[in-house]
Design a protein around this motif. Structure first.
Motif, PDB file in Angstrom:
ATOM      1  N   CYS A  50      -5.537   0.445   6.009  1.00 57.10           N
ATOM      2  CA  CYS A  50      -5.698   1.889   6.210  1.00 57.10           C
ATOM      3  C   CYS A  50      -6.874   2.447   5.417  1.00 57.10           C
ATOM      4  N   VAL A  61      -7.208   3.168   2.280  1.00 61.24           N
ATOM      5  CA  VAL A  61      -6.954   4.018   1.109  1.00 61.24           C
ATOM      6  C   VAL A  61      -7.334   3.260  -0.160  1.00 61.24           C
ATOM      7  N   CYS A  83       0.846  -1.197   0.000  1.00 61.11           N
ATOM      8  CA  CYS A  83       0.000   0.000   0.000  1.00 61.11           C
ATOM      9  C   CYS A  83       0.881   1.247   0.000  1.00 61.11           C
ATOM     10  N   CYS A  86      -7.255  -0.697   0.542  1.00 61.23           N
ATOM     11  CA  CYS A  86      -6.331  -1.293   1.509  1.00 61.23           C
ATOM     12  C   CYS A  86      -7.108  -1.781   2.726  1.00 61.23           C
ATOM     13  N   CYS A 112       0.276   2.851   3.807  1.00 56.92           N
ATOM     14  CA  CYS A 112       0.656   2.175   5.057  1.00 56.92           C
ATOM     15  C   CYS A 112       1.620   1.001   4.825  1.00 56.92           C
TER      16      CYS A 112
END
Ligand code: ZN
Length: 346
Positions: A35, A37, A14, A32, A17
């Protein structure tokens, strides 16, 4: 687990993170799991990790020999010299070092995207290589895959990409995923003009061939004797280990012992040969013979005082193994084996 290194999947760390994210080979949108995203991952870039070559055959080997057998501190592909500011991050595998490396890796990826200069690419590649080694030691295979593929995705220099494909092949081979290992090694440049790239390829391919049981081809790749093929200095222990293993498998124990004696004379790495063979399950009969002959010649008093060594801190021997392995840098095989060494260093 079997699919961890599959070439038909895309597994990238990612951007925010660092956690591994998986999509099909054609790419796609992925959220993700850690996190949250959203990332758009494209199809894998297909340009080969291969420079346009001007040298072939004997001429290429002659050029490689000019770079062989001595440290190459200025070679950008040598792992021995860390990028500026990373001098304290060479002990990958230790939890706090891994954490710092992961942060540096994400920063470096952003830097390469903004300004893909060679020194920026080298920083990203070096962090990926160290993280790969540490994740390998910790058995974090998916993280290992994800950081390697993310780096390959971001980098443009064919040499750095070549080395990372070698690492992917070595990681897959170490898990017994031989078809995947083959698929990754085929993305490498089989005939580089740089000795570090060439030696990395030979060592990576040997790690696959050993598990496929092709000792004759291993011996051809690393040479029956030192000097038969050009060897990058940082890989000399790996070359020796595969050479010894191939001689043993091909029924030539005398050649195996002679190859062992040759590397044991090396003041930097010779002392850890037996441990390194054991950790990597290579040349068991030769390793046993070396252990027998060394215990037969070790004075009894020395051995006894070793046994009484205080328990605080790692034994000097453990440090020696670690240093020798760190010198190898690009731990295609040895990284996994370091699991045995690391607890003593924590
Ligand atoms: Zn994330």
């Amino acid at each position: 687990m079997q699919r961890t290194f599959d070439v038909e999947l895309r597994v990238l760390s990612c951007e925010r993170c660092g956690a591994p994210a998986r999509v099909e080979e054609t790419g796609g949108s992925v959220t993700c799991e850690y996190c949250g995203v959203q990332m758009l991952i494209g199809r894998r870039r297909l340009e080969p990790a291969r420079l346009a070559h001007t040298l072939e055959g004997e001429a290429r080997l002659a050029a490689l020999r000019l770079q062989a057998g001595r440290p190459l501190p200025d070679n950008p592909y040598s792992t021995v010299r860390p990028p500026p500011g990373c001098e304290s991050l060479t002990r990958s595998g230790l939890a706090d070092v891994q954490e710092q490396l992961a942060r540096r890796f994400r920063e470096a990826a952003a830097l390469v995207r903004a300004a893909p200069r060679v020194e920026h690419q080298r920083l990203l590649w070096w962090c990926a290589t160290m993280l790969n080694q540490g994740y390998g030691m910790g058995g974090k295979h998916l993280e290992r895959r994800a950081v390697l593929e993310r780096a390959i995705e971001e980098l443009r220099d064919p040499g750095f990409r070549h080395l990372l494909f070698v690492n992917l092949a070595g990681a897959a081979a170490s898990l017994g995923a031989l078809a995947a290992a083959r698929a990754w090694i085929e993305r490498c440049d089989p005939a580089p003009e740089d000795v570090v790239l060439d030696s990395a390829y030979r060592v990576g391919l040997a790690s696959v061939l050993v598990r496929e049981g092709d000792a004759a081809r291993v011996r051809e790749l690393v040479g029956a004797r030192v000097g038969d093929v050009p060897e990058a200095h940082q890989y000399r222990l790996m070359f020796a280990m595969y050479r010894i293993h191939a001689h043993e498998r091909l029924g030539d124990p005398d050649a195996a012992l002679a190859a062992a004696a040759a590397i044991q004379r090396d003041p930097e790495v010779g002392g850890v040969l037996v441990e390194a063979l054991g950790m990597n399950s290579l040349a068991p009969a030769t390793a046993a013979a070396l252990t027998r002959s060394s215990s037969a010649t070790t004075p009894v008093g020395v051995e006894a005082s070793d046994r009484r060594a205080p328990a605080e801190g790692p034994a000097p021997r453990t440090i020696a193994v670690f240093i020798a392995v760190a010198l190898i840098g690009l731990a295609v095989v040895v990284g996994v084996a370091l699991v045995a060494v690391l607890p003593a260093l924590r």
